[in-house]
Design a protein around this motif. Sequence first.
Motif, PDB file in Angstrom:
ATOM      1  N   HIS A 213       0.809  -1.221   0.000  1.00 52.35           N
ATOM      2  CA  HIS A 213       0.000   0.000   0.000  1.00 52.35           C
ATOM      3  C   HIS A 213       0.847   1.279   0.000  1.00 52.35           C
ATOM      4  N   ARG A 214       2.156   1.152   0.180  1.00 51.09           N
ATOM      5  CA  ARG A 214       3.006   2.349   0.194  1.00 51.09           C
ATOM      6  C   ARG A 214       2.923   3.055  -1.149  1.00 51.09           C
ATOM      7  N   THR A 215       2.953   4.370  -1.078  1.00 51.74           N
ATOM      8  CA  THR A 215       2.838   5.163  -2.291  1.00 51.74           C
ATOM      9  C   THR A 215       3.689   6.420  -2.174  1.00 51.74           C
ATOM     10  N   GLU A 216       3.885   7.070  -3.293  1.00 51.22           N
ATOM     11  CA  GLU A 216       4.565   8.356  -3.298  1.00 51.22           C
ATOM     12  C   GLU A 216       3.611   9.396  -2.725  1.00 51.22           C
ATOM     13  N   MET A 217       4.159  10.339  -2.003  1.00 52.57           N
ATOM     14  CA  MET A 217       3.316  11.383  -1.426  1.00 52.57           C
ATOM     15  C   MET A 217       2.979  12.410  -2.494  1.00 52.57           C
ATOM     16  N   SER A 218       1.742  12.874  -2.468  1.00 48.69           N
ATOM     17  CA  SER A 218       1.302  13.888  -3.423  1.00 48.69           C
ATOM     18  C   SER A 218       0.475  14.930  -2.683  1.00 48.69           C
ATOM     19  N   GLY A 219       1.149  15.736  -1.884  1.00 50.24           N
ATOM     20  CA  GLY A 219       0.459  16.801  -1.167  1.00 50.24           C
ATOM     21  C   GLY A 219       0.234  16.522   0.305  1.00 50.24           C
ATOM     22  N   GLU A 220       0.420  15.282   0.756  1.00 51.23           N
ATOM     23  CA  GLU A 220       0.198  14.973   2.170  1.00 51.23           C
ATOM     24  C   GLU A 220       1.213  15.678   3.065  1.00 51.23           C
ATOM     25  N   ASN A 221       2.359  16.036   2.494  1.00 51.06           N
ATOM     26  CA  ASN A 221       3.407  16.671   3.293  1.00 51.06           C
ATOM     27  C   ASN A 221       3.706  18.095   2.833  1.00 51.06           C
ATOM     28  N   ASP A 222       2.720  18.778   2.237  1.00 54.92           N
ATOM     29  CA  ASP A 222       2.884  20.175   1.842  1.00 54.92           C
ATOM     30  C   ASP A 222       2.868  21.075   3.070  1.00 54.92           C
ATOM     31  N   GLY A 223       3.523  22.218   2.946  1.00 53.67           N
ATOM     32  CA  GLY A 223       3.506  23.220   4.005  1.00 53.67           C
ATOM     33  C   GLY A 223       4.108  22.688   5.296  1.00 53.67           C
ATOM     34  N   ARG A 224       3.472  23.016   6.403  1.00 50.36           N
ATOM     35  CA  ARG A 224       3.982  22.609   7.719  1.00 50.36           C
ATOM     36  C   ARG A 224       3.839  21.112   7.957  1.00 50.36           C
ATOM     37  N   TYR A 225       3.019  20.450   7.172  1.00 50.97           N
ATOM     38  CA  TYR A 225       2.860  19.005   7.325  1.00 50.97           C
ATOM     39  C   TYR A 225       4.150  18.276   6.944  1.00 50.97           C
ATOM     40  N   GLY A 226       4.968  18.885   6.103  1.00 53.25           N
ATOM     41  CA  GLY A 226       6.188  18.249   5.616  1.00 53.25           C
ATOM     42  C   GLY A 226       7.124  17.794   6.710  1.00 53.25           C
ATOM     43  N   HIS A 227       7.115  18.496   7.823  1.00 47.33           N
ATOM     44  CA  HIS A 227       7.988  18.141   8.936  1.00 47.33           C
ATOM     45  C   HIS A 227       7.486  16.895   9.671  1.00 47.33           C
ATOM     46  N   PHE A 228       6.186  16.605   9.591  1.00 49.07           N
ATOM     47  CA  PHE A 228       5.584  15.545  10.399  1.00 49.07           C
ATOM     48  C   PHE A 228       5.097  14.332   9.595  1.00 49.07           C
ATOM     49  N   VAL A 229       4.966  14.484   8.275  1.00 48.00           N
ATOM     50  CA  VAL A 229       4.490  13.389   7.426  1.00 48.00           C
ATOM     51  C   VAL A 229       5.644  12.935   6.546  1.00 48.00           C
ATOM     52  N   GLY A 230       6.119  11.693   6.789  1.00 50.10           N
ATOM     53  CA  GLY A 230       7.282  11.218   6.055  1.00 50.10           C
ATOM     54  C   GLY A 230       6.995  10.114   5.058  1.00 50.10           C
ATOM     55  N   GLN A 231       5.819   9.519   5.132  1.00 50.46           N
ATOM     56  CA  GLN A 231       5.459   8.463   4.177  1.00 50.46           C
ATOM     57  C   GLN A 231       3.949   8.433   4.021  1.00 50.46           C
ATOM     58  N   ALA A 232       3.490   7.672   3.043  1.00 47.98           N
ATOM     59  CA  ALA A 232       2.058   7.602   2.764  1.00 47.98           C
ATOM     60  C   ALA A 232       1.688   6.200   2.299  1.00 47.98           C
ATOM     61  N   TYR A 233       0.427   5.871   2.509  1.00 48.46           N
ATOM     62  CA  TYR A 233      -0.160   4.617   2.043  1.00 48.46           C
ATOM     63  C   TYR A 233      -1.382   4.945   1.209  1.00 48.46           C
ATOM     64  N   ARG A 234      -1.652   4.106   0.220  1.00 53.25           N
ATOM     65  CA  ARG A 234      -2.853   4.270  -0.611  1.00 53.25           C
ATOM     66  C   ARG A 234      -3.698   3.023  -0.443  1.00 53.25           C
ATOM     67  N   LEU A 235      -4.964   3.248  -0.085  1.00 49.17           N
ATOM     68  CA  LEU A 235      -5.889   2.155   0.160  1.00 49.17           C
ATOM     69  C   LEU A 235      -7.281   2.598  -0.260  1.00 49.17           C
ATOM     70  N   ALA A 236      -7.913   1.808  -1.120  1.00 45.69           N
ATOM     71  CA  ALA A 236      -9.281   2.091  -1.579  1.00 45.69           C
ATOM     72  C   ALA A 236      -9.429   3.520  -2.101  1.00 45.69           C
ATOM     73  N   ASP A 237      -8.548   3.909  -2.993  1.00 41.25           N
ATOM     74  CA  ASP A 237      -8.574   5.232  -3.628  1.00 41.25           C
ATOM     75  C   ASP A 237      -8.402   6.400  -2.657  1.00 41.25           C
ATOM     76  N   GLN A 238      -7.892   6.144  -1.476  1.00 40.25           N
ATOM     77  CA  GLN A 238      -7.601   7.200  -0.505  1.00 40.25           C
ATOM     78  C   GLN A 238      -6.125   7.138  -0.150  1.00 40.25           C
ATOM     79  N   THR A 239      -5.483   8.292  -0.085  1.00 40.88           N
ATOM     80  CA  THR A 239      -4.091   8.361   0.341  1.00 40.88           C
ATOM     81  C   THR A 239      -4.055   8.820   1.789  1.00 40.88           C
TER      82      THR A 239
END
Length: 184
Positions: free
Chosen positions: A138-164
């Motif tokens: 389910h690991r995926t490339e991040m596409s906006g999950e770590n924009d702005g101030r989130y970038g410091h706290f979000v280091g990876q992403a998962y994709r499941l059922a069309d939701q990241t």
Amino acid sequence: MAKSPSPQAATPFDILLDYEERSLAHVAGRPEMIEAPGHWRGVGFRLGQRRLVSSFDEVVEILPLPPVTPVPGAHAWMLGVANVRGSLLPVVDLKQFLEGDRTVVHEGQRCLVVRQSGGNVAVIIDELFGQRTFNDSHRTEMSGENDGRYGHFVGQAYRLADQTWGVFNMSLLTRTPEFRQATA
């Protein structure tokens, strides 16, 4: 394994002790406690338009928003303190801390109680999704999950059922100097 006491000589305590010993000897293990390689579980929630998930190790409990007493001189994102079972918890509007936009508080509002050194802290979220389980596929490339101030706290992403889902590091949040210094 303990021998079962004979019915004639057994006291109620002995019988209960025997039940406990036999029960503990046959524990199969709860499925949620078994670690499977390549699997990761956490608490899913929403902040603004972002779907995020934090590790079970970082979230102590989930509560309805308790009554909050404002703290004079605190930043706007520091809503105040709440008495939860006799312990005072700081209550933080996480979306306001990260985005500058205040969370719209409603009757069913939830907050995540998060571990931090010196005591726990409650962070308000927009919506709770409950337990989410992911595996390595389910690991995926991040596409906006770590924009702005989130970038410091979000280091990876998962994709499941069309939701990241961005993995939000609450431990890192609670160690951030700005978060720890809530006075204006």
